[in-house]
Design a protein around this motif. Structure first.
Motif, PDB file in Angstrom:
ATOM      1  N   ALA A   1       0.788  -1.241   0.000  1.00  8.70           N
ATOM      2  CA  ALA A   1       0.000   0.000   0.000  1.00  8.70           C
ATOM      3  C   ALA A   1       0.815   1.285   0.000  1.00  8.70           C
ATOM      4  O   ALA A   1       0.286   2.358   0.257  1.00  8.70           O
TER       5      ALA A   1
ATOM      6  N   LYS B   1       2.998   1.267  -5.055  1.00  8.99           N
ATOM      7  CA  LYS B   1       3.765   0.672  -6.174  1.00  8.99           C
ATOM      8  C   LYS B   1       2.892   0.568  -7.428  1.00  8.99           C
ATOM      9  O   LYS B   1       3.254   1.052  -8.492  1.00  8.99           O
ATOM     10  N   SER B   2       1.742  -0.076  -7.262  1.00  7.97           N
ATOM     11  CA  SER B   2       0.874  -0.257  -8.426  1.00  7.97           C
ATOM     12  C   SER B   2       0.400   1.090  -8.951  1.00  7.97           C
ATOM     13  O   SER B   2       0.267   1.282 -10.165  1.00  7.97           O
ATOM     14  N   SER B   3       0.174   2.020  -8.058  1.00 12.56           N
ATOM     15  CA  SER B   3      -0.303   3.342  -8.480  1.00 12.56           C
ATOM     16  C   SER B   3       0.768   4.073  -9.280  1.00 12.56           C
ATOM     17  O   SER B   3       0.455   4.759 -10.262  1.00 12.56           O
TER      18      SER B   3
ATOM     19  N   GLU C   1      -8.020   5.883  -6.824  1.00 11.10           N
ATOM     20  CA  GLU C   1      -8.033   6.073  -5.375  1.00 11.10           C
ATOM     21  C   GLU C   1      -8.067   4.709  -4.665  1.00 11.10           C
ATOM     22  O   GLU C   1      -7.453   4.522  -3.627  1.00 11.10           O
TER      23      GLU C   1
ATOM     24  N   ASP D   1       1.891  14.192  -2.079  1.00 10.18           N
ATOM     25  CA  ASP D   1       0.733  15.085  -1.925  1.00 10.18           C
ATOM     26  C   ASP D   1       0.215  15.118  -0.499  1.00 10.18           C
ATOM     27  O   ASP D   1      -0.510  16.022  -0.112  1.00 10.18           O
TER      28      ASP D   1
ATOM     29  N   ALA E   1       1.872   9.501  -6.929  1.00  7.75           N
ATOM     30  CA  ALA E   1       1.134   8.817  -7.993  1.00  7.75           C
ATOM     31  C   ALA E   1      -0.195   9.514  -8.198  1.00  7.75           C
ATOM     32  O   ALA E   1      -0.763   9.497  -9.291  1.00  7.75           O
TER      33      ALA E   1
ATOM     34  N   ARG F   1      -9.455  -0.798  -0.246  1.00 11.74           N
ATOM     35  CA  ARG F   1      -9.301  -1.013  -1.698  1.00 11.74           C
ATOM     36  C   ARG F   1      -9.820  -2.375  -2.137  1.00 11.74           C
ATOM     37  O   ARG F   1      -9.282  -2.984  -3.037  1.00 11.74           O
TER      38      ARG F   1
HETATM   39  N1  LIG Z   1      -2.653  10.299  -1.568  1.00 12.83           N
HETATM   40  C1  LIG Z   1      -2.013   9.398  -2.270  1.00 12.83           C
HETATM   41  N2  LIG Z   1      -2.443   8.136  -2.269  1.00 12.83           N
HETATM   42  C2  LIG Z   1      -1.772   7.215  -2.989  1.00 12.83           C
HETATM   43  C3  LIG Z   1      -0.633   7.552  -3.740  1.00 12.83           C
HETATM   44  N3  LIG Z   1      -0.189   6.435  -4.342  1.00 12.83           N
HETATM   45  C4  LIG Z   1      -1.017   5.444  -3.984  1.00 12.83           C
HETATM   46  N4  LIG Z   1      -1.978   5.905  -3.171  1.00 12.83           N
HETATM   47  C5  LIG Z   1      -3.060   5.143  -2.567  1.00 12.83           C
HETATM   48  O1  LIG Z   1      -2.483   4.194  -1.694  1.00 12.83           O
HETATM   49  C6  LIG Z   1      -3.193   2.981  -1.753  1.00 12.83           C
HETATM   50  C7  LIG Z   1      -2.268   1.853  -2.108  1.00 12.83           C
HETATM   51  O2  LIG Z   1      -1.774   2.035  -3.400  1.00 12.83           O
HETATM   52  P1  LIG Z   1      -1.226   0.838  -4.279  1.00 12.83           P
HETATM   53  O3  LIG Z   1      -0.715   1.439  -5.545  1.00 12.83           O
HETATM   54  O4  LIG Z   1      -2.235  -0.224  -4.398  1.00 12.83           O
HETATM   55  O5  LIG Z   1      -0.031   0.351  -3.380  1.00 12.83           O
HETATM   56  P2  LIG Z   1       0.836  -0.982  -3.502  1.00 12.83           P
HETATM   57  O6  LIG Z   1       0.250  -1.974  -2.574  1.00 12.83           O
HETATM   58  O7  LIG Z   1       2.198  -0.571  -3.082  1.00 12.83           O
HETATM   59  O8  LIG Z   1       0.792  -1.434  -4.916  1.00 12.83           O
HETATM   60  C8  LIG Z   1      -4.304   3.176  -2.768  1.00 12.83           C
HETATM   61  O9  LIG Z   1      -5.471   3.483  -2.096  1.00 12.83           O
HETATM   62  C9  LIG Z   1      -3.835   4.326  -3.583  1.00 12.83           C
HETATM   63  O10 LIG Z   1      -4.899   5.066  -4.097  1.00 12.83           O
HETATM   64  C10 LIG Z   1      -0.197   8.915  -3.712  1.00 12.83           C
HETATM   65  O11 LIG Z   1       0.790   9.308  -4.314  1.00 12.83           O
HETATM   66  N5  LIG Z   1      -0.925   9.780  -2.950  1.00 12.83           N
END
Ligand SMILES: Nc1nc2c(ncn2[C@@H]2O[C@H](COP(=O)(O)OP(=O)(O)O)[C@@H](O)[C@H]2O)c(=O)[nH]1
Ligand SMILES: [Mg+2]
Lengths: 212, 636
Positions: free
Chosen positions: A27, A30-32, A44, A133, A161, B362
């Motif tokens: 979370a 990464k994916s974002s 989001e 942000d 992201a 999510r």
């Molecule tokens: N505010 C904010 N939220 C983010 C950002 N990047 C990711 N998120 C949020 O963080 C959560 C996890 O993101 P995700 O990309 O799934 O993370 P991963 O598990 O590392 O792949 C999601 O709800 C995204 O919307 C960012 O740059 N700013």
């Protein structure tokens, strides 16, 4: 899956390909980051990554087109044992943490150590402090991230992201660091392939032109 | 190759004059123990052998006497502290080679000679086996019978033919001879069909007699006249050539049509006067065949997920729910009452909580039920998952679990019922989430065996692309295809899995069926692991459930009706009671240990399914009961 670079013909002007892996606690975004970089989108409620995902995107740096083959992994410690399969042979890695969460920064450090031990010696690593942000909720100072990065010779950037800040910059900076094709022909009249160094180091592969 | 003392006998033999094949990391399996060594095909003087030499012959703890092997080099004067002795078998004594995909998806062969069966030999790659077979074709002429290459001792292999050719010096033009010689030299690079064409050509031209194999329908196409190989190359690769492939893909059977949905009207006929569900088997079969009507799921699923026993009365169910309600409150209060101070010293709790919190935010947020900011259902998911962490403290929360809970809550719209249904579901799949990943690894290996058996061309492609670990199916198997289907489809798919009447893990067959549906693009576009992963991930929400379920059922029956199901699939996947393989005539029983551990019923070739056994799903009782006469042997 294997880390071996694709065999582009030596004289072909095809894009250079690099295997890049994203690592970091669950979370952190990464994916974002990948979604922003590849599709220019942000969700989001991006769902969790189960197993792994693979995407590609090209960037042009100094007139050279670089194609990233991006491996996005699952973050939870529980799935750690699968990670080597994805970072093995990677030429680049982005280790991501969430600037609003200290634990994720610690986890990022342990990824750096793991890659130092296990990944290719010439791997280019970028450390990304994501969710820029949300800097009003910041728990990790910029200085801290950048000091750690400097100490370990990593590219460092704070990214978002969500807003897109610095996202493609991370990839561009990585592309700059990767061994690049000389735009001019070498003494052989051929273009040196970007991964020749690596292949020579590995005892020479089919595309190796070190014996001239 | 060998430098230890227990090989004196080997030294009496002529030195190696030629080496045709060598493979390291080849493991011999005997009595549950594998020993690694080098496997080679070589020539000593006039005689060719297969030889296996252990890397380390001295293994004090695991002495095995191999006297009964006869042909195995063995120094009988040695103390019984010698480990696996080297193995040497004259190639001329080989009767058959059976190929299988063994444990963890590894390629293995079982070689039988005129006097015995050798231990199971594991190779590092399937390709190693292919190369071995190619190599042995120099010496032997094989007839393929399903997974087994049976040596036709009445005919000579390529090598012998070549020798005759050399002596003769006539028979064929120089040009052709050169071509053959090149192929012969570069056997490692020779393709399967290339070599077999040459073999056929030679056999046709030099031996000069029609190729005839008992039982082969293709003998009429045998080459009887010398034909230049160039011409042969343009012939369709069929007939004789086919005998050199280790396996043909399983023929596709027509999909089984889905039945009618299980409806309210039918459901009502299944209760006795006190509210017990009766004719459970029939009910399960109906759901398996056609799915539940969507309105009925709320009523049926608590039974499918073991919230209630089938034979509970209406009254008992009320009491059960009362009890479960209390238990839920207790568990919930356990985590709710953790004070902030306590939390500070409770890392495990904090980690779990953080993860649950992030994941519920999510999970399925695109669905109406979970959409929008401050949606209370998200908080409910959080509460149920935190409570589950208390219920199953050892496991806690692992990513993927929220995907299993979300559809249940959406269905029941009641925390209590959703929670206990989730508990029932987790009881079935919790091993998927264990740290050691053994369960999922095992499922991936089983999937690999099935795909290899059903479609070796697809399998070979995957292996060539370093993809035979099937990791691109990880998500499918971890959360039972939750991400691949949406809406009622995932619910129907899960119902089918839960009501599967066969004593097997049906998800493996579903996965195989989907892969077979996608095999053509995967092979034709020459997809590498990355391509396949992306392709498979992108199939999400684009798979036709009816088609998959129809194909899965026909695939299952098709496999089950095959006469030659490999040992691994029979035992581990179809869970058919197994007798020692006896068809090849041997003293050596590689499955001896298994046979000793499991009492073997007389019903060796009978498939055990719960369908045959009237509601009994206890494997132990399945073994002792005399079950159906669903024979796997083809009709005589
Ligand atoms: N505010 C904010 N939220 C983010 C950002 N990047 C990711 N998120 C949020 O963080 C959560 C996890 O993101 P995700 O990309 O799934 O993370 P991963 O598990 O590392 O792949 C999601 O709800 C995204 O919307 C960012 O740059 N700013
Ligand atoms: Mg992710």
């Amino acid at each position: 899956m294997s880390g071996r670079p694709r065999q582009n013909g030596p004289a072909q002007a095809k894009a250079l390909q690099f295997k890049l892996v994203l690592l970091g606690e669950s979370a952190v975004g990464k994916s974002s980051l990948v979604l922003r970089f590849v599709k220019g989108q942000f969700h989001e409620y991006q769902e969790t990554t189960i197993g792994a995902a693979f995407l590609t995107q090209t960037v042009t740096v100094d007139g050279v087109t670089v194609k990233f083959e991006i491996w996005d992994t699952a973050g939870q410690e529980r799935y750690h044992s699968l990670a080597p399969m994805y970072y093995r042979g990677a030429q680049a890695a982005i280790i991501v943490y969430d600037i609003t969460n200290r634990d994720t920064f610690e986890r990022a450090k342990s990824w750096v150590k793991e890659l130092d031990r296990q990944a290719r010696k010439d791997i280019v690593i970028a450390l990304a402090g994501n969710k820029f942000d949300l800097s009003n909720k910041r728990m990790v100072e910029v200085e801290e991230g950048s000091a750690y990065a400097q100490e370990h010779n990593l590219i460092f950037m704070e990214t978002s992201a969500k807003t897109g800040d610095n996202v493609s910059n991370v990839f561009v900076e990585i592309a700059k660091m990767l061994p690049k094709v000389e735009p001019k022909p070498n003494n052989n009249g051929q273009t040196v392939r970007i991964d020749d160094n690596q292949e020579a180091q590995n005892g020479g592969g089919p595309g190796c032109c070190s014996k001239n | 190759m060998t430098d230890n003392n227990d090989t004196e006998e080997l030294e009496e033999l002529p030195d190696v004059t030629k080496r045709f094949y060598e493979e390291y990391d080849v493991e011999l399996f005997y009595a549950d123990k594998g020993t690694s060594g080098t496997f080679a095909v070589l020539e000593r003087g006039e005689c060719a052998y297969i030889e296996w030499t252990p890397f380390d012959s001295y293994d004090v703890n695991n002495h095995m006497s191999f006297d009964e092997w006869g042909v195995i080099a063995h120094d009988s004067t040695k103390e019984p502290s010698v480990g696996m002795p080297p193995l040497r078998v004259p190639i001329s004594t080989i009767d058959s080679i059976k190929q299988e995909i063994g444990a963890r998806g590894r390629a293995c062969i079982i070689i039988s000679t005129s006097s015995q069966r050798l231990p199971v030999i594991y190779f590092p790659k399937l390709d190693s086996v292919y190369r071995l077979v190619q190599c042995l074709k120099r010496f032997l002429c094989f007839i393929r019978e399903r997974d087994t290459l049976v040596v036709d001792h009445s005919r000579a292999g390529l090598h012998k033919v070549m020798k005759e050719l050399e002596l003769d010096g006539t028979a064929t033009s120089n040009q052709v001879y050169k071509k053959i010689a090149v192929d012969f030299q570069d056997v490692y690079d020779t393709t399967l069909s290339g070599l077999s064409k040459v073999t056929n050509f030679l056999r046709g031209s030099v031996v000069g007699k029609p190729v005839s194999r008992p039982g082969a329908q293709t003998s009429k196409t045998a080459v009887t006249n010398p034909t230049p190989p160039e011409h042969l190359c343009h012939r369709p690769a069929e007939g004789d050539f086919e005998l050199y492939d280790l396996r043909k893909p399983l023929d596709r059977a027509a999909p089984v049509a889905r039945d009618e949905m299980f409806t309210q009207a039918l459901w009502e006929t299944h209760f006795d006067s006190e509210g017990r569900v009766c004719r459970v088997k029939e009910l399960q079969d109906r759901i398996f065949g056609g799915g539940c009507h969507p309105d009925l799921r709320q009523d049926v699923w608590p039974f499918l997920l073991n919230v209630y026993p089938w034979n509970s009365t209406l009254e008992e169910r009320a009491a059960i729910m009362e009890q479960k309600k209390k238990e839920y409150e207790v568990l919930k209060n356990q985590w709710k009452s953790i004070s902030p101070a306590q939390m500070k010293r409770f890392q495990l709790y904090r980690d779990r909580e953080a993860l649950v919190e992030k994941d519920v935010l999510r999970t399925d947020r695109v669905l109406e039920f979970y959409r929008g900011e401050n949606n209370p259902h998200i908080a409910d998911l959080y509460e149920m998952l935190m409570t589950y962490c208390q219920y199953n403290f050892d496991l806690g929360y692992v990513q993927g679990m929220s995907d299993l809970l979300s559809p249940l809550y959406l269905l029941f719209k009641d925390k209590l019922m959703a929670f206990w249904a989730f508990v029932g579901y987790m009881d079935m799949v919790e091993a998927h989430f264990f740290l050691d990943q053994q369960k999922i690894q095992g499922k991936l290996a089983d999937l690999s065996s099935l795909v290899y058996y059903c479609d070796s061309e697809l399998y070979n492609h995957l292996e060539k692309e370093d993809s035979s670990n099937f990791f691109f199916c990880f998500r499918w198997l971890l959360i039972n295809f939750k991400r691949e289907f949406r809406g009622d489809d995932i619910l129907e798919l899960w119902e089918v899995i839960w009501t599967c009447p066969y004593n097997t893990d049906y998800t493996l067959f579903i996965a195989t069926a989907i892969l077979l549906q996608e095999r053509t693009p995967i092979i034709q576009k020459k997809m590498c692991f990355a391509d396949i992963l992306r392709y498979i991930n992108d199939l999400s929400q684009h798979i036709d459930l009816r088609e998959v379920l129809g194909n899965t059922e026909s695939l299952f029956h098709n496999i089950r009706s095959q006469p030659d199901i490999p040992f691994n699939i029979r035992t581990n996947i179809l869970r058919i009671a197994e007798t020692p393989l006896s068809s090849l005539g041997s003293q050596y029983n590689p499955n001896r240990d298994i046979a000793e551990k499991t009492p073997e019923p007389e019903t060796a070739d009978h498939l055990i399914t719960s369908r045959d056994l009237d509601e009994s799903r206890d494997p132990a009782s399945l073994l002792v009961e005399n079950v159906s006469n669903m024979s796997l042997d083809p009709p005589q």
